[in-house]
Design a protein around this motif. Structure first.
Motif, PDB file in Angstrom:
ATOM      1  N   ASP A  33     -18.007 -11.834   4.454  1.00  0.00           N
ATOM      2  CA  ASP A  33     -17.908 -11.907   6.033  1.00  0.00           C
ATOM      3  C   ASP A  33     -17.064 -10.732   6.351  1.00  0.00           C
ATOM      4  O   ASP A  33     -16.161 -10.240   5.572  1.00  0.00           O
ATOM      5  CB  ASP A  33     -17.095 -13.187   6.345  1.00  0.00           C
ATOM      6  CG  ASP A  33     -17.616 -14.292   6.157  1.00  0.00           C
ATOM      7  OD1 ASP A  33     -18.977 -14.447   6.610  1.00  0.00           O
ATOM      8  OD2 ASP A  33     -17.254 -15.390   5.843  1.00  0.00           O
ATOM      9  N   PHE A  34     -17.394  -9.937   7.217  1.00  0.00           N
ATOM     10  CA  PHE A  34     -16.667  -8.672   7.689  1.00  0.00           C
ATOM     11  C   PHE A  34     -16.794  -8.830   9.275  1.00  0.00           C
ATOM     12  O   PHE A  34     -17.798  -9.037   9.761  1.00  0.00           O
ATOM     13  CB  PHE A  34     -17.501  -7.457   6.890  1.00  0.00           C
ATOM     14  CG  PHE A  34     -16.939  -6.150   7.525  1.00  0.00           C
ATOM     15  CD1 PHE A  34     -15.420  -5.973   7.408  1.00  0.00           C
ATOM     16  CD2 PHE A  34     -17.689  -5.117   7.858  1.00  0.00           C
ATOM     17  CE1 PHE A  34     -15.074  -4.795   7.833  1.00  0.00           C
ATOM     18  CE2 PHE A  34     -17.357  -3.959   8.212  1.00  0.00           C
ATOM     19  CZ  PHE A  34     -15.881  -3.675   8.064  1.00  0.00           C
ATOM     20  N   GLY A  35     -15.519  -8.595   9.694  1.00  0.00           N
ATOM     21  CA  GLY A  35     -15.568  -8.440  11.343  1.00  0.00           C
ATOM     22  C   GLY A  35     -16.005  -9.661  12.134  1.00  0.00           C
ATOM     23  O   GLY A  35     -16.744  -9.514  13.074  1.00  0.00           O
ATOM     24  N   GLY A  36     -16.059 -10.665  11.546  1.00  0.00           N
ATOM     25  CA  GLY A  36     -16.559 -12.118  11.922  1.00  0.00           C
ATOM     26  C   GLY A  36     -18.133 -12.272  11.896  1.00  0.00           C
ATOM     27  O   GLY A  36     -18.529 -13.432  12.252  1.00  0.00           O
ATOM     28  N   GLN A  37     -18.679 -11.413  10.851  1.00  0.00           N
ATOM     29  CA  GLN A  37     -20.294 -11.698  10.726  1.00  0.00           C
ATOM     30  C   GLN A  37     -20.447 -11.905   9.236  1.00  0.00           C
ATOM     31  O   GLN A  37     -19.545 -11.265   8.586  1.00  0.00           O
ATOM     32  CB  GLN A  37     -20.913 -10.320  11.404  1.00  0.00           C
ATOM     33  CG  GLN A  37     -20.867 -10.068  12.881  1.00  0.00           C
ATOM     34  CD  GLN A  37     -21.114 -11.055  13.736  1.00  0.00           C
ATOM     35  OE1 GLN A  37     -21.803 -11.943  13.378  1.00  0.00           O
ATOM     36  NE2 GLN A  37     -20.522 -11.060  14.778  1.00  0.00           N
ATOM     37  N   VAL A  86     -21.184   2.962  -3.644  1.00  0.00           N
ATOM     38  CA  VAL A  86     -19.923   2.904  -4.018  1.00  0.00           C
ATOM     39  C   VAL A  86     -19.703   3.390  -5.306  1.00  0.00           C
ATOM     40  O   VAL A  86     -20.760   3.782  -6.322  1.00  0.00           O
ATOM     41  CB  VAL A  86     -20.054   1.140  -4.295  1.00  0.00           C
ATOM     42  CG1 VAL A  86     -18.718   0.795  -5.074  1.00  0.00           C
ATOM     43  CG2 VAL A  86     -20.194   0.505  -2.913  1.00  0.00           C
ATOM     44  N   ASP A  87     -18.634   4.083  -5.234  1.00  0.00           N
ATOM     45  CA  ASP A  87     -18.197   4.949  -6.655  1.00  0.00           C
ATOM     46  C   ASP A  87     -16.599   4.441  -6.927  1.00  0.00           C
ATOM     47  O   ASP A  87     -15.446   4.859  -6.060  1.00  0.00           O
ATOM     48  CB  ASP A  87     -18.170   6.292  -6.388  1.00  0.00           C
ATOM     49  CG  ASP A  87     -17.927   7.064  -7.592  1.00  0.00           C
ATOM     50  OD1 ASP A  87     -17.202   6.641  -8.417  1.00  0.00           O
ATOM     51  OD2 ASP A  87     -18.123   8.553  -7.786  1.00  0.00           O
ATOM     52  N   ALA A  88     -16.266   3.451  -7.749  1.00  0.00           N
ATOM     53  CA  ALA A  88     -14.852   2.984  -8.016  1.00  0.00           C
ATOM     54  C   ALA A  88     -14.471   3.427  -9.255  1.00  0.00           C
ATOM     55  O   ALA A  88     -15.324   3.584 -10.379  1.00  0.00           O
ATOM     56  CB  ALA A  88     -15.112   1.533  -7.763  1.00  0.00           C
ATOM     57  N   ASP A 118     -15.199  -6.184  -4.604  1.00  0.00           N
ATOM     58  CA  ASP A 118     -14.033  -5.529  -3.982  1.00  0.00           C
ATOM     59  C   ASP A 118     -14.268  -4.011  -3.685  1.00  0.00           C
ATOM     60  O   ASP A 118     -13.834  -3.465  -2.746  1.00  0.00           O
ATOM     61  CB  ASP A 118     -12.650  -5.446  -5.010  1.00  0.00           C
ATOM     62  CG  ASP A 118     -12.076  -7.024  -5.169  1.00  0.00           C
ATOM     63  OD1 ASP A 118     -12.764  -7.999  -4.310  1.00  0.00           O
ATOM     64  OD2 ASP A 118     -11.430  -7.348  -6.276  1.00  0.00           O
ATOM     65  N   ALA A 119     -14.949  -3.354  -4.655  1.00  0.00           N
ATOM     66  CA  ALA A 119     -15.505  -2.079  -4.245  1.00  0.00           C
ATOM     67  C   ALA A 119     -16.021  -1.731  -3.233  1.00  0.00           C
ATOM     68  O   ALA A 119     -16.189  -0.848  -2.380  1.00  0.00           O
ATOM     69  CB  ALA A 119     -16.061  -1.411  -5.535  1.00  0.00           C
ATOM     70  N   LEU A 120     -17.220  -2.879  -3.030  1.00  0.00           N
ATOM     71  CA  LEU A 120     -17.968  -2.696  -1.786  1.00  0.00           C
ATOM     72  C   LEU A 120     -16.985  -2.882  -0.587  1.00  0.00           C
ATOM     73  O   LEU A 120     -17.322  -2.258   0.392  1.00  0.00           O
ATOM     74  CB  LEU A 120     -19.080  -3.734  -1.959  1.00  0.00           C
ATOM     75  CG  LEU A 120     -20.280  -3.847  -0.945  1.00  0.00           C
ATOM     76  CD1 LEU A 120     -21.323  -2.913  -1.206  1.00  0.00           C
ATOM     77  CD2 LEU A 120     -20.632  -5.287  -0.800  1.00  0.00           C
ATOM     78  N   ALA A 121     -16.308  -3.830  -0.577  1.00  0.00           N
ATOM     79  CA  ALA A 121     -15.241  -4.295   0.615  1.00  0.00           C
ATOM     80  C   ALA A 121     -14.853  -2.670   0.720  1.00  0.00           C
ATOM     81  O   ALA A 121     -14.762  -2.369   1.952  1.00  0.00           O
ATOM     82  CB  ALA A 121     -14.535  -5.165   0.426  1.00  0.00           C
ATOM     83  N   LEU A 122     -14.159  -2.180  -0.150  1.00  0.00           N
ATOM     84  CA  LEU A 122     -13.587  -0.834   0.375  1.00  0.00           C
ATOM     85  C   LEU A 122     -14.391  -0.104   0.740  1.00  0.00           C
ATOM     86  O   LEU A 122     -13.902   1.193   1.423  1.00  0.00           O
ATOM     87  CB  LEU A 122     -12.781  -0.359  -0.943  1.00  0.00           C
ATOM     88  CG  LEU A 122     -11.560  -1.317  -1.431  1.00  0.00           C
ATOM     89  CD1 LEU A 122     -11.052  -0.898  -2.787  1.00  0.00           C
ATOM     90  CD2 LEU A 122     -10.530  -1.340  -0.474  1.00  0.00           C
TER      91      LEU A 122
END
Ligand SMILES: [Zn+2]
Ligand SMILES: [Zn+2]
Length: 171
Positions: A33-37, A86-88, A118-122
């Motif tokens: 979930d991100f920004g309510g979606q 993504v590059d973590a 978590d890396a995707l979220a960041l």
């Protein structure tokens, strides 16, 4: 195809200090979930590149992948596909203090699934939109302003409180 890696045992690589290895793994990415979606990564696990280096005191890790998100535009709620790179990096040096211990590595068991999530979220932008100039929804009627007639507008209803006030003053 078909196999994916949630937890990867980096101990089984048998790396000695100074050695490194690059691996290609299919890592599952959970819906979020991100920004309510709600957003998903359709098409199953993403193919990721994992670099593992055995440093003198621990491990240095790098995870890279591309993901295509599916979910609504935060302004107009139409579908907004979004590509993310993504590059973590993580460093794990036991005994080096909290900052140097990776939360994803436990006794050489690397939690790739949690790390990828978590890396995707960041890596997410501040807003997911169908296009940078998306006009969003009309705040009055909810119509999608990207598809509405040009100059879509509403007559302002006079606020009934003003009418009451005017009457008061006239008395
Ligand atoms: Zn939009
Ligand atoms: Zn409207």
């Amino acid at each position: 195809m078909g196999t994916h890696t949630d937890i990867f045992d980096i101990g089984r690589l048998g790396l000695s200090s100074g050695e490194g290895r690059r691996l290609e793994l299919d890592v599952p990415v959970d819906d979020f979930d991100f920004g309510g979606q709600r957003y998903t990564v359709p098409g199953g696990p993403v193919s990721a590149v994992l670099d593992v280096s055995h440093t003198t005191t621990g491990y240095s890790l790098r995870l890279r992948f591309h993901a295509t998100l599916a979910g609504p535009c935060m302004r107009c709620l139409d579908d907004a596909g979004h590509e993310l790179s993504v590059d973590a990096r993580e460093v794990d040096q036991p005994g080096g203090g909290e900052d140097l211990e990776s939360p994803y590595l436990d006794e050489q068991q690397l939690d790739l699934r949690a790390w990828a999530r978590d890396a995707l979220a960041l890596a997410l932008p501040t807003q997911i939109v169908c296009s940078a100039d998306c006009a969003g929804l009309c705040p009055v009627c909810g119509e999608n302003l990207n598809r509405a007639e040009p100059g879509h507008a509403h007559e302002r209803e006079p606020d009934p409180r003003w009418a009451a006030l005017r009457e008061l003053r006239l008395k």
